[in-house]
Design a protein around this motif. Sequence first.
Motif, PDB file in Angstrom:
ATOM      1  N   LYS A 403       0.811  -1.223   0.000  1.00  0.00           N
ATOM      2  CA  LYS A 403       0.000   0.000   0.000  1.00  0.00           C
ATOM      3  C   LYS A 403       0.844   1.272   0.000  1.00  0.00           C
ATOM      4  O   LYS A 403       0.300   2.375   0.131  1.00  0.00           O
ATOM      5  CB  LYS A 403      -0.948  -0.003   1.201  1.00  0.00           C
ATOM      6  N   VAL A 404       2.152   1.143  -0.127  1.00  0.00           N
ATOM      7  CA  VAL A 404       3.008   2.324  -0.207  1.00  0.00           C
ATOM      8  C   VAL A 404       2.593   3.166  -1.421  1.00  0.00           C
ATOM      9  O   VAL A 404       2.418   2.642  -2.525  1.00  0.00           O
ATOM     10  CB  VAL A 404       4.495   1.926  -0.316  1.00  0.00           C
ATOM     11  N   GLY A 405       2.404   4.445  -1.198  1.00  0.00           N
ATOM     12  CA  GLY A 405       1.968   5.347  -2.267  1.00  0.00           C
ATOM     13  C   GLY A 405       0.492   5.671  -2.230  1.00  0.00           C
ATOM     14  O   GLY A 405       0.057   6.652  -2.859  1.00  0.00           O
ATOM     15  N   ARG A 406      -0.305   4.882  -1.477  1.00  0.00           N
ATOM     16  CA  ARG A 406      -1.739   5.186  -1.382  1.00  0.00           C
ATOM     17  C   ARG A 406      -1.931   6.481  -0.596  1.00  0.00           C
ATOM     18  O   ARG A 406      -1.176   6.793   0.312  1.00  0.00           O
ATOM     19  CB  ARG A 406      -2.495   4.051  -0.700  1.00  0.00           C
ATOM     20  N   PRO A 407      -2.958   7.263  -0.905  1.00  0.00           N
ATOM     21  CA  PRO A 407      -3.124   8.584  -0.277  1.00  0.00           C
ATOM     22  C   PRO A 407      -3.492   8.525   1.193  1.00  0.00           C
ATOM     23  O   PRO A 407      -4.169   7.591   1.652  1.00  0.00           O
ATOM     24  CB  PRO A 407      -4.251   9.214  -1.105  1.00  0.00           C
ATOM     25  N   TYR A 408      -3.031   9.539   1.919  1.00  0.00           N
ATOM     26  CA  TYR A 408      -3.429   9.744   3.309  1.00  0.00           C
ATOM     27  C   TYR A 408      -4.765  10.483   3.324  1.00  0.00           C
ATOM     28  O   TYR A 408      -4.899  11.546   2.716  1.00  0.00           O
ATOM     29  CB  TYR A 408      -2.371  10.580   4.045  1.00  0.00           C
ATOM     30  N   VAL A 409      -5.746   9.899   4.019  1.00  0.00           N
ATOM     31  CA  VAL A 409      -7.057  10.543   4.186  1.00  0.00           C
ATOM     32  C   VAL A 409      -7.468  10.376   5.638  1.00  0.00           C
ATOM     33  O   VAL A 409      -7.533   9.249   6.148  1.00  0.00           O
ATOM     34  CB  VAL A 409      -8.128   9.914   3.268  1.00  0.00           C
ATOM     35  N   TRP A 410      -7.712  11.497   6.304  1.00  0.00           N
ATOM     36  CA  TRP A 410      -8.061  11.448   7.719  1.00  0.00           C
ATOM     37  C   TRP A 410      -9.262  10.544   7.944  1.00  0.00           C
ATOM     38  O   TRP A 410     -10.279  10.650   7.272  1.00  0.00           O
ATOM     39  CB  TRP A 410      -8.380  12.855   8.213  1.00  0.00           C
ATOM     40  N   GLY A 411      -9.136   9.593   8.900  1.00  0.00           N
ATOM     41  CA  GLY A 411     -10.238   8.715   9.276  1.00  0.00           C
ATOM     42  C   GLY A 411     -10.425   7.508   8.372  1.00  0.00           C
ATOM     43  O   GLY A 411     -11.292   6.674   8.647  1.00  0.00           O
ATOM     44  N   SER A 412      -9.630   7.369   7.304  1.00  0.00           N
ATOM     45  CA  SER A 412      -9.823   6.275   6.358  1.00  0.00           C
ATOM     46  C   SER A 412      -9.112   5.004   6.834  1.00  0.00           C
ATOM     47  O   SER A 412      -7.983   5.051   7.321  1.00  0.00           O
ATOM     48  CB  SER A 412      -9.290   6.671   4.978  1.00  0.00           C
ATOM     49  N   LYS A 413      -9.777   3.861   6.644  1.00  0.00           N
ATOM     50  CA  LYS A 413      -9.256   2.571   7.099  1.00  0.00           C
ATOM     51  C   LYS A 413      -8.935   1.636   5.933  1.00  0.00           C
ATOM     52  O   LYS A 413      -8.849   0.425   6.104  1.00  0.00           O
ATOM     53  CB  LYS A 413     -10.265   1.895   8.028  1.00  0.00           C
ATOM     54  N   GLY A 414      -8.766   2.159   4.719  1.00  0.00           N
ATOM     55  CA  GLY A 414      -8.417   1.317   3.575  1.00  0.00           C
ATOM     56  C   GLY A 414      -9.614   1.015   2.701  1.00  0.00           C
ATOM     57  O   GLY A 414     -10.714   1.460   2.975  1.00  0.00           O
ATOM     58  N   SER A 415      -9.400   0.277   1.631  1.00  0.00           N
ATOM     59  CA  SER A 415      -8.126  -0.335   1.271  1.00  0.00           C
ATOM     60  C   SER A 415      -7.297   0.515   0.295  1.00  0.00           C
ATOM     61  O   SER A 415      -6.174   0.159  -0.044  1.00  0.00           O
ATOM     62  CB  SER A 415      -8.385  -1.693   0.619  1.00  0.00           C
ATOM     63  N   GLU A 416      -7.847   1.647  -0.151  1.00  0.00           N
ATOM     64  CA  GLU A 416      -7.116   2.483  -1.109  1.00  0.00           C
ATOM     65  C   GLU A 416      -6.695   3.834  -0.529  1.00  0.00           C
ATOM     66  O   GLU A 416      -6.050   4.616  -1.220  1.00  0.00           O
ATOM     67  CB  GLU A 416      -7.970   2.692  -2.364  1.00  0.00           C
ATOM     68  N   SER A 417      -7.064   4.117   0.714  1.00  0.00           N
ATOM     69  CA  SER A 417      -6.607   5.323   1.393  1.00  0.00           C
ATOM     70  C   SER A 417      -6.620   5.046   2.891  1.00  0.00           C
ATOM     71  O   SER A 417      -7.400   4.206   3.369  1.00  0.00           O
ATOM     72  CB  SER A 417      -7.489   6.529   1.050  1.00  0.00           C
ATOM     73  N   PHE A 418      -5.770   5.762   3.631  1.00  0.00           N
ATOM     74  CA  PHE A 418      -5.595   5.468   5.049  1.00  0.00           C
ATOM     75  C   PHE A 418      -5.210   6.725   5.826  1.00  0.00           C
ATOM     76  O   PHE A 418      -4.642   7.662   5.262  1.00  0.00           O
ATOM     77  CB  PHE A 418      -4.452   4.454   5.258  1.00  0.00           C
TER      78      PHE A 418
END
Length: 510
Positions: A403-418
């Motif tokens: 998942k290296v490179g996937r965007p940071y999104v506050w409160g997100s638990k995956g699978s494409e942002s965290f």
Amino acid sequence: MNLKIKWKRRSAYSLFLAAASASLLAGCGKTETDTEPGKDATPSMAIETEQKSEMQPIGVLTPGGDLMPKLLKVPEQKENPIPEYLRNGVEHPVVASLQERLMDLGFMDNDEPTHYFGNVTEAAVKTYQRQNGLVQDGIVGPETLNSIMSPSAKYYAVSKGVEGEDISRIQSRLYELGYLASAGQVSGSFGDETEAAVKKLQEVNGLNIDGKVGRQTINLLYSEEIKPNFLAYGEKSDVVLTSQQRLKELGYLITAPDGAYGDDTVTAVKQFQSRNDLVVDGYLGPSTRITLMSAEAQPNGLTLGEQGDSVTRIQQLLNKYGYLASSNVTGYYGEVTEKAVKAFQSNNGLTADGSVGQLTMGKLTGSGIKSASSSGSSGGSTKGGPVKGGSGVSGLLSIARSKVGRPYVWGSKGSESFDCSGFVYWSLNQAGVRQSYLTSSGWRNVGKYTKITSFGSLQAGDIIVVSGHVGIVAGGGNVIDASSSNGRVVERSLSSWWKKNFICGWRIFG
């Protein structure tokens, strides 16, 4: 004025000049770049002054001028000059100091600062500009810079009349805690209803009642000490009874529903919240009750590798009926517990799959149970603990790196942002470790793994907890984490920032 340049570690705040004062401070924060994660950081350059004569006047900042006034008798940076304006896409050491200041003021989640000005930094700048009556363009020009770096800069705070994504996050938590009555009030607009909810929360929790969400209130929202405004331990009502009946039906409640919110109900609610991606706090808030009563509610299913109070309750019942020795009531669902469950299932007409689902839970907590003595089965004496070995570690790291490179999104638990805690939660569960969702503060006292108290004792596969942040130790001096300052999942060096902010680690395997 004589200037003496020394290389040493300094706070990022010393990088900037607060233009309203006559102080001169500049330098490069100890960080890593966005394009080269894991690269060794460089020490910061701080400029100290020794006043031996009167200070020379400094030119006034103007929109068309330099971002920072030129320092007298200090050579300009010819190879990497400070940009006139900091904006999305800029990469420069000066960005790290901006990020650290925004984190200190509560506008960004705590993280190791980087040189890259990305989407998360831009959003934090816009929020700061909104709060301080500046043009909300997300660009750090002289006016925004001077305001952020001023010693009198105010901590993040919002009140009635404010709109934004951050307001939606606050409202969502107020709704979960029972201070907002309906999901429709999560609007992103701080109105009368939100103000009333904040005041009620402050009253219940002993804070100054002003209806504003500032430092104390925002820190309280996700703390373990917060007092909710809804069903909790000690209450007795028909609403509790209805919830218990549903928890029993889904295989979470071990005891008979009685309408009293006791220890077993708290345990069942926490297990349900864990299985259904809710904040695990043991309270029956609106969102928990809605999920509980929905057709999408996930039933219980304890299996090999589980840990926690729910496992302890199951083991106690297995011990009661002779399937498990008392020495194996450990709270960990190991091979011995799995064997005991299979024996119980086989002896009581259930499919012997070794997992405790709805049918097995119903039988364990029901009547007409056949004990182990009726079939010759008996509890084993070998203590079951976490499986040791390197396979679990390598699997976890492989999943995390995917998942290296996937965007940071506050409160997100995956699978494409965290976000940072969502990334750890998702990675552990994908690696077969049953772990409920915890915020970074929750990871301080998780308790069920081996606690690591020394930074130097961390190993690959450990969870590292620092102030306001959490990541996965990758080995080789690296860490994998969802980074707010990078705006994405990265693998980078466990630099001195991590050591300085270290709280504890947790050994998941071994």
